[in-house]
Design a protein around this motif. Structure first.
Motif, PDB file in Angstrom:
ATOM      1  N   TRP A 101      -8.562  40.839   5.053  1.00  0.00           N
ATOM      2  CA  TRP A 101      -7.461  41.866   4.174  1.00  0.00           C
ATOM      3  C   TRP A 101      -7.032  42.982   4.978  1.00  0.00           C
ATOM      4  O   TRP A 101      -7.902  43.743   5.743  1.00  0.00           O
ATOM      5  N   PRO A 102      -5.726  43.292   4.927  1.00  0.00           N
ATOM      6  CA  PRO A 102      -5.077  44.366   5.469  1.00  0.00           C
ATOM      7  C   PRO A 102      -5.979  45.593   5.108  1.00  0.00           C
ATOM      8  O   PRO A 102      -5.743  45.993   3.969  1.00  0.00           O
ATOM      9  N   GLY A 103      -6.153  46.493   6.232  1.00  0.00           N
ATOM     10  CA  GLY A 103      -6.868  47.742   5.788  1.00  0.00           C
ATOM     11  C   GLY A 103      -5.964  48.765   4.955  1.00  0.00           C
ATOM     12  O   GLY A 103      -6.719  49.633   4.377  1.00  0.00           O
ATOM     13  N   THR A 104      -4.765  48.612   5.085  1.00  0.00           N
ATOM     14  CA  THR A 104      -3.833  49.824   4.548  1.00  0.00           C
ATOM     15  C   THR A 104      -3.680  49.257   3.134  1.00  0.00           C
ATOM     16  O   THR A 104      -3.051  50.102   2.146  1.00  0.00           O
ATOM     17  N   PHE A 105      -4.037  48.141   2.667  1.00  0.00           N
ATOM     18  CA  PHE A 105      -3.695  47.552   1.193  1.00  0.00           C
ATOM     19  C   PHE A 105      -4.558  48.255   0.298  1.00  0.00           C
ATOM     20  O   PHE A 105      -5.679  48.539   0.635  1.00  0.00           O
ATOM     21  N   ALA A 106      -4.422  48.004  -0.890  1.00  0.00           N
ATOM     22  CA  ALA A 106      -5.153  48.543  -2.049  1.00  0.00           C
ATOM     23  C   ALA A 106      -6.637  48.005  -2.139  1.00  0.00           C
ATOM     24  O   ALA A 106      -6.886  47.006  -1.428  1.00  0.00           O
ATOM     25  N   ASP A 107      -7.442  48.904  -2.538  1.00  0.00           N
ATOM     26  CA  ASP A 107      -8.913  48.458  -2.641  1.00  0.00           C
ATOM     27  C   ASP A 107      -8.928  47.339  -3.796  1.00  0.00           C
ATOM     28  O   ASP A 107      -8.628  47.472  -4.890  1.00  0.00           O
TER      29      ASP A 107
END
Length: 305
Positions: A101-107
């Motif tokens: 999962w991209p680290g900058t995307f929403a939790d």
């Protein structure tokens, strides 16, 4: 035996089968050769129609319609400096099973609804590039591509589960750098379960994230954009007296399954049309992805006067 014409001769069953088998093989060969000739003929017509489209590009009515779209505060005005702010909504919790999962995307544990812009996807792809994690970059592009479509996470997992999928993504990026968008398209087209409408999103964002690559940067091609060009090609062909243009346009600009050659024609037309718009005194930006977004957003319908 009486003299005269022989109407019928009885053969041993095995003997009779031999000429029938030979005949079937001959007919099959003729059918294949006929199909090959028809395909070459149709490709020649397709090339002729492509040349006509590349020569004429956009009619005046299209330039006017696209200019109005760009000037409209509710439509294209926000993209006058590029498409970076163009966002889509998605449900982060629906993507819990997808990794990496991209680290900058929403939790995904906290957010039920979120948005992601093109600029944010480019940033995520750049971050993934630094660690050469092209699977993570791919996930970022697919989240944006699928938006809130419920089947997006499952399909993304399926693609990444294919043997060698991550290697194909990495090879496509390497080809993008060394040989250009068409070669990268051809490589991605071998990845089972991933159609052009979605792998061109990966190509597009990879091209935006890379600091350097060969040739024009990739653009997204999906069924909506192919539909616009199908209608335009038909109209251009009929105006030139090509009574076959609708049939050929339906073939070359079908809903999916485009060849790398077709993608090359698409890029050439889009870049040339964007240059035409830049020269048209409507303040059109030097960014062909703005044209891609405009056509996707129904800014121009070739069938309208």
């Amino acid at each position: 035996m009486p003299y005269g014409r022989v109407d019928h001769v009885e053969l041993h069953p095995h003997a009779a089968e031999v000429p029938r088998t030979v005949a079937r093989r001959i007919l099959a060969g003729l059918d294949k050769r006929g199909a090959d000739l028809a395909m070459r003929h149709d490709q020649g017509l397709a090339d002729e129609l492509d040349e006509r489209m590349l020569e004429l590009l956009l009619p005046g009515s299209a330039v006017e319609a696209l200019g109005r779209w760009l000037a409209d505060p509710r439509r294209g005005q926000g993209y006058a400096n590029g498409t970076g702010t163009h966002s889509v909504r998605y449900r982060p919790s629906a993507w819990k099973a997808v990794a990496p999962w991209p680290g900058t995307f929403a939790d995904r544990a906290a957010a039920e609804s979120a948005s992601v812009s093109r600029a944010e996807v480019v940033a995520a792809v750049r971050a993934a590039e630094r660690s050469e994690n092209w699977a993570e970059a791919f996930v970022a592009t697919q989240v944006w591509g699928y938006g809130d479509r419920g089947y997006g996470p499952h399909r993304t997992c399926q693609v990444l589960a294919r043997p060698g999928a991550e290697a194909v993504l990495a090879e496509a990026v390497a080809l993008l750098v060394d040989r250009g968008a068409v070669a990268a398209y051809e490589r991605l087209n071998t990845l089972h379960g991933l159609g052009p409408a979605y792998f061109t999103k990966f190509l597009y964002f990879a091209g935006q994230a890379l600091s350097d690559m060969k040739g024009p940067r990739p653009l997204i091609l999906d069924s909506v954009l192919a539909g616009v060009l199908r209608r335009h090609a038909t109209k251009v062909g009929l105006a030139a007296g090509y009574e076959w243009s609708e049939r050929i346009a339906r073939w070359i600009w079908r809903r999916s399954g485009w060849s790398s050659h077709r993608y090359d024609v698409y890029l050439r037309w889009m870049y040339a049309a964007n240059e035409q718009l830049e020269a048209a005194s409507i303040d059109w930006p030097a960014a062909p992805d703005v044209l891609e977004l405009a056509l996707f957003s129904s800014a121009w319908d070739p069938e309208r006067p």
